[in-house]
Write a protein that holds these residues in place. Structure first.
Motif, PDB file in Angstrom:
ATOM      1  N   ILE A 316      -7.953  -1.760  -5.398  1.00  0.00           N
ATOM      2  CA  ILE A 316      -7.305  -1.906  -4.248  1.00  0.00           C
ATOM      3  C   ILE A 316      -6.063  -1.602  -4.188  1.00  0.00           C
ATOM      4  O   ILE A 316      -5.481  -2.523  -5.224  1.00  0.00           O
ATOM      5  CB  ILE A 316      -7.338  -2.818  -3.065  1.00  0.00           C
ATOM      6  CG1 ILE A 316      -9.016  -2.897  -2.868  1.00  0.00           C
ATOM      7  CG2 ILE A 316      -6.576  -2.479  -1.814  1.00  0.00           C
ATOM      8  CD1 ILE A 316      -9.390  -2.425  -1.970  1.00  0.00           C
ATOM      9  N   ILE A 317      -5.440  -0.635  -3.973  1.00  0.00           N
ATOM     10  CA  ILE A 317      -4.398   0.220  -4.046  1.00  0.00           C
ATOM     11  C   ILE A 317      -3.673   0.381  -2.866  1.00  0.00           C
ATOM     12  O   ILE A 317      -4.266   0.098  -1.884  1.00  0.00           O
ATOM     13  CB  ILE A 317      -4.429   1.444  -4.212  1.00  0.00           C
ATOM     14  CG1 ILE A 317      -4.592   1.449  -5.975  1.00  0.00           C
ATOM     15  CG2 ILE A 317      -2.772   1.554  -4.736  1.00  0.00           C
ATOM     16  CD1 ILE A 317      -4.719   2.829  -6.843  1.00  0.00           C
ATOM     17  N   ALA A 318      -2.052  -0.779  -2.481  1.00  0.00           N
ATOM     18  CA  ALA A 318      -1.415  -0.406  -1.598  1.00  0.00           C
ATOM     19  C   ALA A 318      -0.121   0.278  -1.708  1.00  0.00           C
ATOM     20  O   ALA A 318       0.421   0.247  -2.879  1.00  0.00           O
ATOM     21  CB  ALA A 318      -1.078  -2.365  -0.827  1.00  0.00           C
ATOM     22  N   GLN A 319       0.109   0.886  -0.760  1.00  0.00           N
ATOM     23  CA  GLN A 319       1.803   1.007  -1.217  1.00  0.00           C
ATOM     24  C   GLN A 319       2.801  -0.044  -1.279  1.00  0.00           C
ATOM     25  O   GLN A 319       2.939  -0.886  -0.124  1.00  0.00           O
ATOM     26  CB  GLN A 319       2.194   2.661  -0.114  1.00  0.00           C
ATOM     27  CG  GLN A 319       3.467   3.486  -0.299  1.00  0.00           C
ATOM     28  CD  GLN A 319       3.353   3.968   1.563  1.00  0.00           C
ATOM     29  OE1 GLN A 319       2.148   4.493   1.998  1.00  0.00           O
ATOM     30  NE2 GLN A 319       4.641   4.867   1.520  1.00  0.00           N
ATOM     31  N   ASP A 320       3.821   0.473  -0.883  1.00  0.00           N
ATOM     32  CA  ASP A 320       4.959  -0.558  -1.294  1.00  0.00           C
ATOM     33  C   ASP A 320       6.024  -0.667   0.263  1.00  0.00           C
ATOM     34  O   ASP A 320       5.672   0.595   0.228  1.00  0.00           O
ATOM     35  CB  ASP A 320       5.518  -1.037  -2.514  1.00  0.00           C
ATOM     36  CG  ASP A 320       6.802   0.511  -2.731  1.00  0.00           C
ATOM     37  OD1 ASP A 320       7.013   1.451  -2.228  1.00  0.00           O
ATOM     38  OD2 ASP A 320       7.909   0.450  -3.554  1.00  0.00           O
ATOM     39  N   LYS A 321       7.045  -1.856   0.534  1.00  0.00           N
ATOM     40  CA  LYS A 321       7.923  -1.512   1.523  1.00  0.00           C
ATOM     41  C   LYS A 321       8.322  -0.376   1.696  1.00  0.00           C
ATOM     42  O   LYS A 321       8.627   0.066   2.444  1.00  0.00           O
ATOM     43  CB  LYS A 321       8.185  -3.023   1.655  1.00  0.00           C
ATOM     44  CG  LYS A 321       8.925  -3.004   2.988  1.00  0.00           C
ATOM     45  CD  LYS A 321       9.570  -4.462   2.407  1.00  0.00           C
ATOM     46  CE  LYS A 321      10.159  -4.860   4.306  1.00  0.00           C
ATOM     47  NZ  LYS A 321      10.618  -5.785   4.301  1.00  0.00           N
ATOM     48  N   ASP A 322       9.348  -0.048   0.589  1.00  0.00           N
ATOM     49  CA  ASP A 322      10.101   0.406   0.390  1.00  0.00           C
ATOM     50  C   ASP A 322       9.865   2.225   0.717  1.00  0.00           C
ATOM     51  O   ASP A 322      10.711   2.883   1.411  1.00  0.00           O
ATOM     52  CB  ASP A 322      11.120   0.401  -1.043  1.00  0.00           C
ATOM     53  CG  ASP A 322      11.408  -0.970  -1.193  1.00  0.00           C
ATOM     54  OD1 ASP A 322      11.742  -1.308   0.096  1.00  0.00           O
ATOM     55  OD2 ASP A 322      12.175  -0.926  -2.237  1.00  0.00           O
ATOM     56  N   THR A 323       8.375   2.489  -0.178  1.00  0.00           N
ATOM     57  CA  THR A 323       8.198   3.414   0.637  1.00  0.00           C
ATOM     58  C   THR A 323       7.415   4.521   2.070  1.00  0.00           C
ATOM     59  O   THR A 323       7.120   4.542   2.089  1.00  0.00           O
ATOM     60  CB  THR A 323       7.799   3.863  -0.430  1.00  0.00           C
ATOM     61  OG1 THR A 323       6.369   3.547  -0.921  1.00  0.00           O
ATOM     62  CG2 THR A 323       8.577   4.057  -2.054  1.00  0.00           C
ATOM     63  N   SER A 324       7.438   3.191   2.451  1.00  0.00           N
ATOM     64  CA  SER A 324       5.922   3.279   3.813  1.00  0.00           C
ATOM     65  C   SER A 324       6.908   3.066   4.829  1.00  0.00           C
ATOM     66  O   SER A 324       8.162   2.636   5.448  1.00  0.00           O
ATOM     67  CB  SER A 324       5.819   1.607   3.982  1.00  0.00           C
ATOM     68  OG  SER A 324       4.961   1.947   2.812  1.00  0.00           O
ATOM     69  N   VAL A 325       7.102   4.224   5.620  1.00  0.00           N
ATOM     70  CA  VAL A 325       7.606   4.443   7.036  1.00  0.00           C
ATOM     71  C   VAL A 325       7.319   3.435   7.939  1.00  0.00           C
ATOM     72  O   VAL A 325       7.478   2.843   8.594  1.00  0.00           O
ATOM     73  CB  VAL A 325       7.154   5.636   7.790  1.00  0.00           C
ATOM     74  CG1 VAL A 325       7.711   6.070   9.153  1.00  0.00           C
ATOM     75  CG2 VAL A 325       7.068   6.561   7.620  1.00  0.00           C
TER      76      VAL A 325
END
Length: 357
Positions: A316-325
């Motif tokens: 499982i891969i999750a996008q980080d906070k800084d680049t998430s809208v």
């Protein structure tokens, strides 16, 4: 910790229909953290008013005379790049295409308008239900959030990066996204290697028709064959399917082939399509030979499904906070300790290629 909203989110409503401008203004008037600072009947007037009204956000119609939503967005990017924009779109092919273009130009999200002006007032509650979470998201973003130190509260778990990326046998990539997802997918999908011999299944929260136009748009940007899914479609290497609006997407095995099945079961996390439905099905059919990716989006859709994928050995891969809208969906996966890897958006495709190459 309870987040405290300070100041008001200053909103300018831009729409050529006076009944809609008035109705939307009245609808937002009782929201404590929103201040409607003005209205405008087209983009040209809005741009003239912005210097004096100083809005934080625009609720912007796609179709308007003189200067439409697209041209207004282009001007905003040059003149007022910090102003956030939520689009108002009509349910037509042209409206969907224009809305997708607006998202590519930096609009945060969109809300569907009623089909005719006579329906505005009867549909304002539905619009309110869709618009308020998006406005609240803008209000809670860093520039509008009051710092609330709380020594008694334990610090939030910080996302961890995997020290190394291990290659694995993979047959399918299942991707979940919502608010901010169209732009994220436009960045990630074209960079996933076609030589990896995998299939891609996508749940992007969008209404009907918009998902079809979005799939057509993605198809022009990647080497994969991308289309809106239909029941009976064969999930084959080199293909990518987008779940249609208002339908859950799942999988079944028929005569040794993996095929898509669509249904209108109950909403999950308020969503249909739901990433949970897709992820559960992928876990059952593919087990450890799957890769789950959770990108930007509000809420927790995908977390329960990611848990099932993880239990079957999937990565499982999750996008980080800084680049998430909107750091809701990836955050729920990370805080549940389901994410093997947490990455900025720009590194997601590169990492996928390293895993499945």
């Amino acid at each position: 910790m309870v987040e405290t909203l300070t100041k008001s989110l200053r909103v300018l409503i831009v729409d050529d229909a006076i009944v809609f401008r008035r109705g939307l203004s009245e609808m937002l008037s009782d929201v404590p953290y929103i201040e409607v600072v003005g209205t405008a009947s087209n983009g040209k007037i809005a741009l003239m008013k912005i210097p004096s009204l100083k809005p934080d956000a625009l609720v912007l119609d796609v179709e308007m005379p003189e200067l439409d939503g697209i041209e207004t967005l282009k001007a905003l990017r040059e003149l007022h790049p910090t102003i956030k924009v939520i689009m108002l779109s009509i349910h037509t092919t042209r409206g969907a295409d224009k809305t997708l273009e607006a998202l590519s130009l930096g609009a945060i999200d969109f809300v569907e308008k009623p089909s005719g002006s006579n329906d505005y007032r009867t549909n304002f509650q539905k619009i309110r239900g869709e618009l308020l979470p998006k406005l609240r998201l803008l209000k809670l973003q860093k520039s509008f959030l009051a710092p609330q130190p709380s020594p008694a509260s334990p610090p939030a778990a910080s996302p961890k990066r995997a020290p190394s990326v291990l290659r694995k046998e993979c047959e399918v990539i299942a991707i979940a996204s919502s608010t901010g997802g169209p732009n994220a997918l436009n960045i990630v999908l074209p960079e996933i290697s076609r030589e990896a011999n995998v299939s891609i299944l996508i749940v992007q929260h969008m209404p009907p028709l918009f998902t079809k136009q979005f799939a057509l748009s993605l198809d022009q940007k990647t080497e994969y064959t991308v289309r809106e899914a239909a029941t009976g479609d064969i999930v084959a290497p080199g293909t990518a399917f987008v779940a249609p609006g208002n339908y859950h997407m799942a999988l079944r095995e028929v005569g040794g082939e993996r095929r898509i099945t669509l249904h209108q079961g109950p909403l999950e996390n308020g969503c249909r399509p739901s990433a949970n439905v897709l992820f559960r099905s992928v876990a059952e059919i593919y087990g450890k030979r799957a890769l789950g990716v959770v990108l930007t989006g509000m809420g927790k859709d995908g977390m329960e499904g990611a848990k099932m994928m993880k239990e079957q050995g999937a990565t499982i891969i999750a996008q980080d906070k800084d680049t998430s809208v909107a750091w809701g969906m990836p955050r729920s996966v990370i805080e549940a300790e389901l994410a093997d890897i947490v990455l900025p958006l720009q590194e997601v495709a590169r990492t996928i290629n390293r895993i499945i190459s």
